[in-house]
Design a protein around this motif. Structure first.
Motif, short mmCIF file in Angstrom:
data_model
loop_
_atom_site.label_atom_id
_atom_site.label_comp_id
_atom_site.label_asym_id
_atom_site.label_seq_id
_atom_site.Cartn_x
_atom_site.Cartn_y
_atom_site.Cartn_z
N ARG A 259 47.92 44.75 51.95
CA ARG A 259 46.85 43.73 51.84
C ARG A 259 45.83 44.13 50.78
NH1 ARG A 259 44.10 40.55 50.46
NH2 ARG A 259 42.70 39.11 51.55
N VAL A 260 45.49 45.39 50.72
CA VAL A 260 44.53 45.85 49.71
C VAL A 260 45.12 45.75 48.31
CG1 VAL A 260 43.18 47.83 48.89
CG2 VAL A 260 43.28 47.32 51.33
N LYS A 261 46.41 46.03 48.17
CA LYS A 261 47.08 45.85 46.87
C LYS A 261 47.01 44.38 46.44
CE LYS A 261 50.47 49.63 47.06
NZ LYS A 261 51.92 49.96 47.18
N GLN A 262 47.25 43.48 47.39
CA GLN A 262 47.19 42.05 47.08
C GLN A 262 45.79 41.66 46.63
OE1 GLN A 262 48.48 40.15 50.70
NE2 GLN A 262 50.65 40.60 50.37
N ALA A 263 44.78 42.19 47.33
CA ALA A 263 43.40 41.88 46.97
C ALA A 263 43.08 42.37 45.56
CB ALA A 263 42.45 42.52 47.99
N GLU A 264 43.54 43.56 45.25
CA GLU A 264 43.27 44.12 43.92
C GLU A 264 43.92 43.27 42.84
OE1 GLU A 264 43.06 48.64 42.40
OE2 GLU A 264 45.07 48.00 42.98
N GLU A 265 45.16 42.87 43.06
CA GLU A 265 45.88 42.06 42.08
C GLU A 265 45.27 40.68 41.92
OE1 GLU A 265 49.82 42.11 43.59
OE2 GLU A 265 50.21 44.21 43.02
N ALA A 266 44.67 40.15 43.01
CA ALA A 266 44.09 38.81 42.97
C ALA A 266 42.64 38.82 42.49
CB ALA A 266 44.17 38.18 44.36
N GLY A 267 42.10 39.98 42.19
CA GLY A 267 40.72 40.06 41.75
C GLY A 267 39.71 39.90 42.86
N GLU B 165 24.14 40.76 58.18
CA GLU B 165 24.74 40.11 57.01
C GLU B 165 26.24 40.37 56.90
OE1 GLU B 165 22.84 43.98 55.35
OE2 GLU B 165 22.53 42.54 56.99
N LEU B 166 26.73 41.43 57.57
CA LEU B 166 28.17 41.70 57.58
C LEU B 166 28.95 40.56 58.23
CD1 LEU B 166 28.17 45.49 58.57
CD2 LEU B 166 28.93 44.55 56.38
N LYS B 167 28.30 39.84 59.16
CA LYS B 167 28.96 38.74 59.85
C LYS B 167 29.24 37.56 58.93
CE LYS B 167 26.65 39.93 64.21
NZ LYS B 167 25.72 39.45 65.27
N GLU B 168 28.60 37.54 57.77
CA GLU B 168 28.79 36.44 56.84
C GLU B 168 30.12 36.52 56.11
OE1 GLU B 168 25.41 36.53 54.27
OE2 GLU B 168 23.96 36.42 55.94
N LEU B 169 30.74 37.69 56.09
CA LEU B 169 32.00 37.86 55.38
C LEU B 169 33.18 37.41 56.23
CD1 LEU B 169 31.46 41.41 53.81
CD2 LEU B 169 31.39 39.21 52.62
N PRO B 170 34.15 36.70 55.66
CA PRO B 170 35.37 36.38 56.41
C PRO B 170 36.05 37.67 56.87
CG PRO B 170 35.27 35.15 54.34
CD PRO B 170 34.16 36.16 54.28
N LEU B 171 36.38 37.72 58.17
CA LEU B 171 36.92 38.94 58.76
C LEU B 171 38.43 38.83 58.90
CD1 LEU B 171 36.36 41.68 60.21
CD2 LEU B 171 36.19 40.37 62.35
N GLU B 172 39.14 39.88 58.48
CA GLU B 172 40.58 39.99 58.68
C GLU B 172 40.85 41.27 59.46
OE1 GLU B 172 43.25 39.36 55.32
OE2 GLU B 172 41.54 38.61 54.15
N VAL B 173 41.50 41.12 60.62
CA VAL B 173 41.88 42.26 61.44
C VAL B 173 43.37 42.52 61.22
CG1 VAL B 173 41.94 43.27 63.75
CG2 VAL B 173 40.09 41.70 63.12
N LEU B 174 43.67 43.67 60.63
CA LEU B 174 45.04 43.97 60.20
C LEU B 174 45.66 45.05 61.07
CD1 LEU B 174 44.17 44.35 56.41
CD2 LEU B 174 45.18 42.32 57.49
#
Length: 241
Positions: free
Chosen positions: A139-147, A122-131
């Motif tokens: 990127r995590v700050k952006q995610a937090e701010e965007a909800g 089921e992990l494969k169902e999530l959009p993957l971002e390799v940073l």
């Protein structure tokens, strides 16, 4: 003038670690030089004597570095990969993949994540971002701010673990219980050339993931030089003692 050359991977994390090790060496009267290396250059640098002590080696994944008689020493810290989430998301023991909006990782952690996907498809169902490691915090700050609510698979130590943004998730150990240890590698023959007391000090040197994350943050976020960060740690300024 003689000196010892410390080899390390060219990242803020490993440069700071090299500077911490250098402080022990310099306290024993030796001068130090540094060599920035890619992962593939490390063994040749040891074989050719361009590096006396390699800092950036994690075992057992780097066992190949010992193929030509080089020696491992000490136990600096224990790298881990555990699934994490934003602390504000409040995920508990019964978390499910469906609660997350994406999956964030780095190239270094990705092989271990792919193994986890075999057990949890089921992990494969999530959009993957390799940073890139240096892009994770922003990127995590952006995610937090965007909800957003990303699921994060990341090696620690890392600068982000010096913040209080993330919480580890129960059952999220991607190493499947296999301990990794960051150790020094001495080039073959070095032990016969240097003071045994210095090697004894290096053998008991301990940094920990907490200290390494603080060092990484100091260099990659606060803009300190690796040597300045190592001195701040040694003086108790990075982490209250």
């Amino acid at each position: 003038m003689s000196y010892l050359t410390i080899g390390h991977l060219y990242t803020a994390l490993h440069a700071a670690c090299a500077s911490g090790v250098a402080r022990v060496i310099e306290a024993n009267g030796e001068d130090v030089a540094y060599a920035d290396l890619s992962a593939d250059e490390r063994l040749a640098a040891l074989d050719e004597g361009r590096v006396d002590i390699l800092v950036s080696a994690w075992f057992p994944q780097d066992d190949a570095l010992l193929a030509h008689g080089h020696e491992i020493l000490g136990s600096l810290y224990h790298p881990e990969i555990k699934l994490s989430a934003l602390k504000k998301a409040g995920k508990g023991a019964n978390w499910t993949v469906g609660e997350f909006t994406s999956l964030l990782t780095t190239a270094a952690a990705q092989p271990y994540l792919e193994k986890a996907m075999e057990a949890r498809p089921e992990l494969k169902e999530l959009p993957l971002e390799v940073l890139a490691p240096e892009a994770v915090l922003e990127r995590v700050k952006q995610a937090e701010e965007a909800g957003e609510c990303p699921l994060i698979a990341l090696w620690q130590p890392h600068a982000i673990f010096h913040t209080d943004m993330l919480a580890e998730l129960p059952g999220g150990d991607l190493l499947a219980g296999q301990e990794q240890t960051a150790r020094l590698v001495l080039r073959k023959g070095l032990r016969d050339e240097v003071d045994e007391d210095m090697l004894d000090e290096l053998s008991i040197m301990m940094l920990s993931n907490k200290v390494m994350s603080a060092l990484d943050y100091a260099v990659s976020v606060d803009g300190m030089g690796p040597e300045e960060a190592a001195e701040s740690w040694q003086r108790g300024r990075l982490i209250p003692r």
